[in-house]
Design a protein around this motif. Structure first.
Motif, mmCIF file in Angstrom:
data_model
loop_
_atom_site.group_PDB
_atom_site.id
_atom_site.type_symbol
_atom_site.label_atom_id
_atom_site.label_comp_id
_atom_site.label_asym_id
_atom_site.label_seq_id
_atom_site.Cartn_x
_atom_site.Cartn_y
_atom_site.Cartn_z
ATOM 1 N N TYR A 102 -22.467 -22.890 85.801
ATOM 2 C CA TYR A 102 -21.766 -21.883 85.002
ATOM 3 C C TYR A 102 -22.333 -20.497 85.242
ATOM 4 N N ARG A 103 -23.599 -20.422 85.566
ATOM 5 C CA ARG A 103 -24.170 -19.130 85.925
ATOM 6 C C ARG A 103 -23.514 -18.617 87.199
ATOM 7 N N ARG A 104 -23.274 -19.499 88.155
ATOM 8 C CA ARG A 104 -22.606 -19.083 89.395
ATOM 9 C C ARG A 104 -21.198 -18.565 89.104
ATOM 10 N N VAL A 105 -20.501 -19.210 88.166
ATOM 11 C CA VAL A 105 -19.164 -18.741 87.784
ATOM 12 C C VAL A 105 -19.268 -17.334 87.194
ATOM 13 N N TRP A 106 -20.181 -17.133 86.262
ATOM 14 C CA TRP A 106 -20.312 -15.827 85.623
ATOM 15 C C TRP A 106 -20.796 -14.772 86.605
ATOM 16 N N ASP A 107 -21.709 -15.137 87.511
ATOM 17 C CA ASP A 107 -22.160 -14.185 88.529
ATOM 18 C C ASP A 107 -20.982 -13.722 89.379
ATOM 19 N N ALA A 108 -20.112 -14.664 89.760
ATOM 20 C CA ALA A 108 -18.932 -14.314 90.563
ATOM 21 C C ALA A 108 -17.998 -13.399 89.772
ATOM 22 N N ARG A 109 -17.833 -13.665 88.485
ATOM 23 C CA ARG A 109 -16.970 -12.813 87.660
ATOM 24 C C ARG A 109 -17.548 -11.407 87.526
ATOM 25 N N PHE A 110 -18.853 -11.317 87.314
ATOM 26 C CA PHE A 110 -19.477 -10.001 87.177
ATOM 27 C C PHE A 110 -19.428 -9.229 88.498
ATOM 28 N N GLU A 111 -19.561 -9.929 89.608
ATOM 29 C CA GLU A 111 -19.438 -9.290 90.920
ATOM 30 C C GLU A 111 -18.035 -8.712 91.088
ATOM 31 N N ALA A 112 -17.025 -9.487 90.712
ATOM 32 C CA ALA A 112 -15.648 -9.013 90.800
ATOM 33 C C ALA A 112 -15.438 -7.813 89.871
ATOM 34 N N LEU A 113 -16.009 -7.861 88.680
ATOM 35 C CA LEU A 113 -15.896 -6.748 87.732
ATOM 36 C C LEU A 113 -16.577 -5.502 88.295
ATOM 37 N N ASP A 114 -17.740 -5.671 88.921
ATOM 38 C CA ASP A 114 -18.418 -4.540 89.557
ATOM 39 C C ASP A 114 -17.518 -3.896 90.609
ATOM 40 N N GLY A 115 -16.803 -4.724 91.376
ATOM 41 C CA GLY A 115 -15.884 -4.206 92.383
ATOM 42 C C GLY A 115 -14.766 -3.387 91.760
ATOM 43 N N VAL A 116 -14.220 -3.862 90.650
ATOM 44 C CA VAL A 116 -13.151 -3.134 89.951
ATOM 45 C C VAL A 116 -13.693 -1.805 89.428
ATOM 46 N N ILE A 117 -14.873 -1.834 88.838
ATOM 47 C CA ILE A 117 -15.466 -0.601 88.297
ATOM 48 C C ILE A 117 -15.726 0.401 89.418
ATOM 49 N N ASP A 118 -16.266 -0.071 90.522
ATOM 50 C CA ASP A 118 -16.517 0.822 91.662
ATOM 51 C C ASP A 118 -15.218 1.455 92.150
ATOM 52 N N GLU A 119 -14.156 0.666 92.238
ATOM 53 C CA GLU A 119 -12.853 1.177 92.683
ATOM 54 C C GLU A 119 -12.316 2.211 91.699
ATOM 55 N N LEU A 120 -12.433 1.957 90.398
ATOM 56 C CA LEU A 120 -11.969 2.916 89.393
ATOM 57 C C LEU A 120 -12.760 4.224 89.485
ATOM 58 N N LYS A 121 -14.055 4.125 89.730
ATOM 59 C CA LYS A 121 -14.882 5.333 89.870
ATOM 60 C C LYS A 121 -14.453 6.138 91.090
ATOM 61 N N ARG A 122 -14.177 5.452 92.207
ATOM 62 C CA ARG A 122 -13.712 6.141 93.418
ATOM 63 C C ARG A 122 -12.380 6.848 93.155
ATOM 64 N N GLU A 123 -11.465 6.162 92.471
ATOM 65 C CA GLU A 123 -10.159 6.751 92.163
ATOM 66 C C GLU A 123 -10.312 7.961 91.247
ATOM 67 N N GLU A 124 -11.181 7.834 90.254
ATOM 68 C CA GLU A 124 -11.396 8.936 89.308
ATOM 69 C C GLU A 124 -11.995 10.148 90.035
ATOM 70 N N LYS A 125 -12.953 9.878 90.905
ATOM 71 C CA LYS A 125 -13.594 10.941 91.670
ATOM 72 C C LYS A 125 -12.562 11.626 92.576
ATOM 73 N N ALA A 126 -11.694 10.834 93.209
ATOM 74 C CA ALA A 126 -10.652 11.395 94.087
ATOM 75 C C ALA A 126 -9.675 12.241 93.282
ATOM 76 N N ARG A 127 -9.296 11.818 92.099
ATOM 77 C CA ARG A 127 -8.388 12.598 91.236
ATOM 78 C C ARG A 127 -9.044 13.909 90.834
ATOM 79 N N GLY A 128 -10.338 13.875 90.570
ATOM 80 C CA GLY A 128 -11.066 15.083 90.189
ATOM 81 C C GLY A 128 -11.095 16.099 91.306
#
Length: 133
Positions: A102-128
């Motif tokens: 279950y830790r591996r499942v949660w680690d994979a989910r958090f990794e995916a969430l980190d990817g989404v956050i990084d993408e949102l930050k890039r988009e926000e920076k580009a809009r700025g």
């Protein structure tokens, strides 16, 4: 509900004994029983000594020790009038593997969430940058 990646991780795992897991996790769910295991990790102790250490009646401590014994985490031996407790043969390997999957499942989910956050930050920076021009 698990996604495809979660299902892949969970489906490639060993089958576990529900009875064993239930007994172990029920035994470990109680703070007093975890404390008893901590005490016994330092050395064998009588039920009387454990009861005194935890401010409990003998009957109450016998019940806690019985739960630990059923889970294979503690063994007892009666010599004369004294019942001595020691760490049992249960090494919690199956339980640790169950938790790890279950830790591996949660680690994979958090990794995916980190990817989404990084993408949102890039988009926000580009809009700025576009707004300043």
């Amino acid at each position: 509900m698990p996604d495809a990646a979660d299902s892949s991780i969970l489906n490639h795992m060993v089958q576990y004994s529900p009875e064993r897991l239930n007994a172990s996790f029920a035994a470990l769910a109680d703070a007093t029983r975890r404390g008893v295991l901590d005490e016994l990790a330092r050395g064998d102790a009588s039920i009387t000594a454990l009861a005194g250490k935890f401010g409990m009646t003998l009957t109450g401590m016998k019940k806690h020790v019985g739960v630990l014994e059923l889970a294979g985490l503690v063994t007892t031996e009666k010599v004369g009038r004294v019942r001595t407790c020691r760490i049992g043969p249960g090494r919690l390997e199956e339980e640790m593997e169950w938790i790890a999957r279950y830790r591996r499942v949660w680690d994979a989910r958090f990794e995916a969430l980190d990817g989404v956050i990084d993408e949102l930050k890039r988009e926000e920076k580009a809009r700025g940058r576009r707004k300043r021009k």
